[in-house]
Design a protein around this motif. Structure first.
Motif, PDB file in Angstrom:
ATOM      1  N   HIS A 148      26.673  26.876  34.259  1.00 44.65           N
ATOM      2  CA  HIS A 148      26.799  25.680  33.414  1.00 44.65           C
ATOM      3  C   HIS A 148      26.473  26.034  31.970  1.00 44.65           C
ATOM      4  N   ARG A 149      25.226  26.187  31.646  1.00 46.31           N
ATOM      5  CA  ARG A 149      24.832  26.675  30.313  1.00 46.31           C
ATOM      6  C   ARG A 149      24.636  28.200  30.342  1.00 46.31           C
ATOM      7  N   THR A 150      23.905  28.665  31.345  1.00 48.38           N
ATOM      8  CA  THR A 150      23.820  30.107  31.571  1.00 48.38           C
ATOM      9  C   THR A 150      25.085  30.511  32.316  1.00 48.38           C
ATOM     10  N   ILE A 151      25.855  31.426  31.740  1.00 50.36           N
ATOM     11  CA  ILE A 151      27.142  31.785  32.336  1.00 50.36           C
ATOM     12  C   ILE A 151      27.009  33.110  33.095  1.00 50.36           C
ATOM     13  N   PHE A 152      27.507  33.093  34.305  1.00 48.74           N
ATOM     14  CA  PHE A 152      27.535  34.268  35.171  1.00 48.74           C
ATOM     15  C   PHE A 152      28.927  34.901  35.106  1.00 48.74           C
ATOM     16  N   PRO A 153      29.118  36.056  35.718  1.00 46.75           N
ATOM     17  CA  PRO A 153      30.473  36.626  35.744  1.00 46.75           C
ATOM     18  C   PRO A 153      31.471  35.637  36.340  1.00 46.75           C
ATOM     19  N   ILE A 154      32.727  35.772  35.930  1.00 46.32           N
ATOM     20  CA  ILE A 154      33.759  34.920  36.516  1.00 46.32           C
ATOM     21  C   ILE A 154      33.742  35.092  38.032  1.00 46.32           C
ATOM     22  N   PRO A 155      34.199  34.096  38.788  1.00 49.31           N
ATOM     23  CA  PRO A 155      34.128  34.190  40.250  1.00 49.31           C
ATOM     24  C   PRO A 155      34.788  35.432  40.842  1.00 49.31           C
ATOM     25  N   LEU A 156      35.900  35.894  40.248  1.00 52.30           N
ATOM     26  CA  LEU A 156      36.504  37.120  40.758  1.00 52.30           C
ATOM     27  C   LEU A 156      35.533  38.287  40.600  1.00 52.30           C
ATOM     28  N   ARG A 182      44.747  31.956  37.588  1.00 51.55           N
ATOM     29  CA  ARG A 182      43.565  31.395  38.224  1.00 51.55           C
ATOM     30  C   ARG A 182      42.970  32.304  39.296  1.00 51.55           C
ATOM     31  N   VAL A 183      43.502  33.519  39.427  1.00 45.34           N
ATOM     32  CA  VAL A 183      42.802  34.467  40.299  1.00 45.34           C
ATOM     33  C   VAL A 183      41.388  34.702  39.780  1.00 45.34           C
ATOM     34  N   SER A 184      41.178  34.495  38.494  1.00 51.16           N
ATOM     35  CA  SER A 184      39.845  34.693  37.905  1.00 51.16           C
ATOM     36  C   SER A 184      38.802  33.756  38.507  1.00 51.16           C
ATOM     37  N   GLU A 185      39.252  32.622  39.050  1.00 53.83           N
ATOM     38  CA  GLU A 185      38.328  31.601  39.557  1.00 53.83           C
ATOM     39  C   GLU A 185      38.009  31.742  41.032  1.00 53.83           C
ATOM     40  N   GLY A 186      38.662  32.674  41.707  1.00 57.29           N
ATOM     41  CA  GLY A 186      38.511  32.758  43.151  1.00 57.29           C
ATOM     42  C   GLY A 186      37.862  34.048  43.607  1.00 57.29           C
ATOM     43  N   ALA A 187      37.969  34.290  44.927  1.00 56.75           N
ATOM     44  CA  ALA A 187      37.318  35.444  45.539  1.00 56.75           C
ATOM     45  C   ALA A 187      38.317  36.498  45.985  1.00 56.75           C
ATOM     46  N   GLU A 214      41.621  41.697  28.085  1.00 50.32           N
ATOM     47  CA  GLU A 214      42.316  40.449  27.797  1.00 50.32           C
ATOM     48  C   GLU A 214      41.446  39.541  26.932  1.00 50.32           C
ATOM     49  N   ALA A 215      42.092  38.643  26.218  1.00 47.85           N
ATOM     50  CA  ALA A 215      41.378  37.517  25.632  1.00 47.85           C
ATOM     51  C   ALA A 215      41.067  36.530  26.748  1.00 47.85           C
ATOM     52  N   PHE A 216      39.982  35.774  26.600  1.00 46.68           N
ATOM     53  CA  PHE A 216      39.591  34.872  27.681  1.00 46.68           C
ATOM     54  C   PHE A 216      40.695  33.874  28.011  1.00 46.68           C
ATOM     55  N   GLY A 217      41.499  33.496  27.006  1.00 45.38           N
ATOM     56  CA  GLY A 217      42.552  32.520  27.237  1.00 45.38           C
ATOM     57  C   GLY A 217      43.756  33.065  27.961  1.00 45.38           C
ATOM     58  N   MET A 218      43.770  34.380  28.217  1.00 42.88           N
ATOM     59  CA  MET A 218      44.891  34.978  28.931  1.00 42.88           C
ATOM     60  C   MET A 218      44.744  34.860  30.441  1.00 42.88           C
ATOM     61  N   THR A 219      43.603  34.353  30.902  1.00 42.74           N
ATOM     62  CA  THR A 219      43.423  34.075  32.319  1.00 42.74           C
ATOM     63  C   THR A 219      42.891  32.662  32.480  1.00 42.74           C
ATOM     64  N   LEU A 239      36.924  54.087  29.477  1.00 44.17           N
ATOM     65  CA  LEU A 239      37.555  52.789  29.243  1.00 44.17           C
ATOM     66  C   LEU A 239      36.723  51.709  29.910  1.00 44.17           C
ATOM     67  N   VAL A 240      36.187  50.807  29.098  1.00 46.05           N
ATOM     68  CA  VAL A 240      35.445  49.648  29.597  1.00 46.05           C
ATOM     69  C   VAL A 240      36.369  48.439  29.495  1.00 46.05           C
ATOM     70  N   LEU A 241      36.624  47.812  30.625  1.00 48.57           N
ATOM     71  CA  LEU A 241      37.572  46.695  30.677  1.00 48.57           C
ATOM     72  C   LEU A 241      36.857  45.359  30.756  1.00 48.57           C
ATOM     73  N   MET A 242      37.391  44.376  30.017  1.00 49.99           N
ATOM     74  CA  MET A 242      36.994  42.975  30.178  1.00 49.99           C
ATOM     75  C   MET A 242      38.268  42.193  30.440  1.00 49.99           C
ATOM     76  N   ASN A 243      38.333  41.535  31.582  1.00 57.56           N
ATOM     77  CA  ASN A 243      39.566  40.860  31.965  1.00 57.56           C
ATOM     78  C   ASN A 243      39.295  39.924  33.134  1.00 57.56           C
ATOM     79  N   GLY A 244      40.280  39.086  33.429  1.00 54.27           N
ATOM     80  CA  GLY A 244      40.093  38.089  34.477  1.00 54.27           C
ATOM     81  C   GLY A 244      41.011  38.246  35.652  1.00 54.27           C
ATOM     82  N   ARG A 245      41.667  39.387  35.755  1.00 53.49           N
ATOM     83  CA  ARG A 245      42.613  39.619  36.859  1.00 53.49           C
ATOM     84  C   ARG A 245      42.779  41.118  37.066  1.00 53.49           C
TER      85      ARG A 245
END
Length: 755
Positions: free
Chosen positions: A113-121, A166-171, A503-508, A539-545
């Motif tokens: 909520h306020r403290t953000i954890f890694p995306i669900p994926l 929306r794969v970023s939101e799941g398992a 990726e930019a956060f808005g790309m997922t 290479l350090v990756l930040m992405n949602g998929r």
């Protein structure tokens, strides 16, 4: 156990059961009396869930919402939080309505909520249900301290197409892992007692099959057999129901030609009758009016269909409010349908204790101590560390040695906004710790070299599309060519280059499907320029998929997948890079070589002409291997693990037996580490074709260097069951294989049989 102890235990269970029954009787009596006082319009009002926008000063009431609340025509509010804002609206409901029925307050709390954890994926890559449950508990605690009592999570949609944002939101892709995590989320959010003021209603979504949209496009058509539904896509939803989830959200897609929001088979036959769900069903955002575009009729007609299918709260659409009474009076919708829906809304409020104290979630003192406290920030870092997946590590390039000259290059080195990812809700990205600030805090300013190297996105059309929806993507004052020149000059001064790209956060996330899922072109151009320097590259990756990383895999020494890691991501990444923490994550979703392989997943079936590289007429591509770049379950460590031979307790079991599967796992490297031991089975002959592998168990094992441990799994006949053509859940006698290993591809195997 003695008879006396057994009797005491049975008595306790009976008393507990009686207490629960007494609670339900009391609740039913209260709600029955209340509903007898309600008009038809007030009952329909309870089914209305408008969105009330929010800014720094408090809620901005949408047109007419204030008057609707005063008239008792609003059952809950979406998008309003903070104690002050919630109190303002709750006072309208409690003080100025005829029956003083309190409101529900819901919000998209997806990975904190306020403290953000890694995306669900990313969280799913921990393969750690207990950790996931702790993050959900922390998120629920913060949400409740911020005035909320209903969170629209978990998303448990099985997804096999990484083009879908929306794969970023799941398992990920697997029903067993997805089911374990669905249970963990529900238990974390809801706890054991709703009457506590730090528990919230969870909402499993999107019911159902939303992750199987054609072409990986959001909101798209889904069409599959009942067999595939029951065996592959429905299990995580069922797990959430079995865990006691309080609410269910319908999906945007159609099923068997009927949108889920109007699908009576889905909501009545399956959810209510087969699965015995007795909680609240809510639509997704404007899910009812959108059915007109599906071709289901005008607004009144789709409202009729949605009510008769079993939807009980209309999120934002206000179709029930406009047409509900007319539909009842015309006989299109039975009064009993409205009554049942209203009762479920009121029951949710009763279980939360809102009728006793409408302001139980409005506590300024708790708000100050519960949100972003030390324990939650520590948990955010722990989750980020455990979510990272080491995809490649040639020549032991990682961990880095602080004594070497290291250049950190890339648009995400100093970035804060993208660390908390998409669906970060009430999270404040300005409180996120960047990699650069974490490095400076740990090692001091001036210790490492830095160059931006590239903008996050150069493509003007994509940048505009994202920024039109708060993408927050900016361009550097320097030209792309100058940025690369600076980066190359910086890299040439270093012993090792760490390129932080993605990726930019808005790309997922929602409405963020991509047809091509590689790194943005300008970032890949930067990486190729760095390669020409001859320096080792991490290479350090930040992405949602999952991304297509064939060139990267072939040309850089090490690849660390960090996802969007949350509030403490920078600190966590720095600790992993320098070996203070050893990565232990495993992929929950397959990484393809290119998009031509999509959909790609480990638990596929064989064809009549299965893959054979030496035979032309078999199921394969001409231009690439069938195999993925990184398979499901893949994840390296700074240490190495060896697996002994699999030992079975017996070669043949019956329906009444348990099968013990034991394997020796040893840490053969130079670091302490954690290995996730994975067990898969294969049913070799079935009345319907069966997958080549199915995950059935996993266990995380912590081993010091040189240490070994016997890991034992227990299987029963239930683990061999599947839904047959009659949709009966059965285990069929015959031959099986059991596989144990470090990923879905790197396994050892033995055979057994079921009599």
């Amino acid at each position: 156990m003695s008879r006396k102890l057994l009797s005491v235990g049975l008595l306790a269970v009976c008393l507990q059961g009686q207490a629960q029954l007494d609670k339900e009787v009391k609740m039913n009596q209260y709600i029955t009396i209340l509903m007898q006082k309600m008009t038809l319009e007030e009952k329909i009002g309870q089914l209305n869930l408008p969105s009330v926008g929010f800014d720094v000063t408090g809620p901005i009431l949408s047109q007419g919402v204030e008057e609707k609340i005063k008239k008792g025509l609003v059952g809950g509010v979406f998008n309003t939080y903070t104690p002050a804002a919630v109190r303002k609206l709750q006072e309208l409901a409690v003080n100025e309505t005829r029956l003083k029925i309190p409101l529900l307050f819901g919000y998209d709390v997806i990975h904190g909520h306020r403290t953000i954890f890694p995306i669900p994926l990313g969280l799913s890559a921990t393969w750690d249900p207990a950790l996931v449950q702790r993050t959900a508990r922390a998120a629920g605690d913060e949400a409740a301290a911020d005035g909320l009592n209903w969170v629209y999570s978990p998303m448990v949609d099985i997804a096999r197409d990484p083009r879908w944002g929306r794969v970023s939101e799941g398992a990920g892709e697997d029903p067993y892992l997805g089911s374990q995590l669905a249970t963990a989320y529900v238990k974390g959010y809801q706890g054991n007692d709703f009457i506590l003021d730090n528990t919230v209603l969870a909402c499993v979504k999107h019911f159902a099959l939303y992750g199987a949209g054609e072409a990986g496009r959001d909101y798209n058509t889904v069409d599959m057999s009942r067999l595939r539904m029951y065996n592959e896509y429905l299990p995580p939803y069922k797990a959430a129901i079995d865990a006691g989830v309080a609410t269910v959200m319908t999906s945007f897609n159609e099923i068997d030609g009927v949108p889920a929001t109007a699908n009576k088979w889905l909501l009545q036959d399956l959810l209510r009758k087969q699965w015995k769900f007795n909680g609240l069903i809510v639509t997704d955002y404007t899910g009812i009016p959108e059915m007109s575009a599906h071709g289901m009729g005008d607004a009144k007609k789709v409202g009729e269909l949605a009510l008769n299918a079993g939807n009980e709260m209309d999120m934002v659409g206000e179709v029930f409010l406009k047409y509900g009474a007319e539909l009842v009076k015309s006989g299109k919708v039975d009064q009993a349908v409205i009554d049942a829906a209203c009762r479920n809304v009121l029951e949710a409020k009763y279980k939360l204790g809102l009728f006793d104290d409408p302001y139980r979630y409005v506590n300024e003192a708790r708000n100050k101590t519960a949100i972003m406290n030390e324990a939650k920030l520590a948990l955010s870092k722990e989750a980020a560390i455990k979510s990272m997946v080491l995809l490649k590590n040639a020549n032991n390039t990682l961990p880095l040695q602080a004594g070497k000259k290291i250049a950190f290059i890339g648009p995400l080195v100093q970035d804060q906004r993208n660390l908390i990812g998409n669906w970060s809700g009430a999270g404040d990205w300005k409180k996120a710790v960047s990699i650069w600030s974490a490095l400076e805090q740990k090692y001091g300013a001036g210790k490492f070299l830095y160059a931006k190297g590239a903008n996050l996105i150069d493509d003007p059309a994509l940048r505009k599309r994202l920024n039109d929806h708060d993408g927050q993507i900016t361009l550097d004052e320097k030209s792309p060519e100058q940025l690369i020149t600076d980066a190359v000059q910086t890299a040439q001064q270093a012993d090792v280059v760490v390129a932080v790209l993605g990726e930019a956060f808005g790309m997922t996330g929602e409405a963020a499907s991509r047809s091509m899922i590689g790194l943005p072109d300008n970032q890949l151009e930067l990486l190729k320029a760095l390669k020409k320097t001859g320096k080792p590259i991490v290479l350090v990756l930040m992405n949602g998929r999952p991304l297509t990383l064939q060139w990267e895999n072939d040309n850089v020494e090490a690849i660390l997948e960090t996802w969007f890691g949350g509030t403490q991501a920078g600190t966590a990444i720095a600790e992993v890079l320098f070996g203070e923490a050893n990565p232990s994550g495993k992929l929950s979703m397959t990484f393809p070589r290119n998009v031509g392989q999509v959909p790609i997943y480990y638990n596929h079936k064989n064809t009549g002409r299965p893959f054979d590289e030496n035979q032309k007429y078999t199921s394969k591509y001409l231009d690439i291997p069938n195999s993925p770049l990184y398979p499901f379950g893949h994840g390296l460590s700074y240490t190495t693990f060896s697996y002994g031979e699999i030992k079975l307790s017996k070669p043949t079991i019956t329906n009444a037996d348990k099968l013990q599967v034991t394997v020796r796992v040893e840490n053969t490297g130079n670091f302490d580490g954690v290995e996730t031991v994975q067990l898969y089975i294969r049913d070799l002959v079935g009345s319907i074709t069966r997958p080549v592998k199915e995950l059935k168990r996993f266990e995380k094992v912590s081993l010091k260097k040189g240490e070994g441990k016997d890991v034992t799994f227990t299987l029963s006949v239930d683990d061999l069951k599947f839904y047959n053509t009659d949709l009966k859940f059965v285990a069929e006698p015959g031959d099986f294989k059991v596989f144990v290993g470090t990923s879905s591809e790197q396994v050892k195997e033995v055979a057994f049989s079921l009599k």
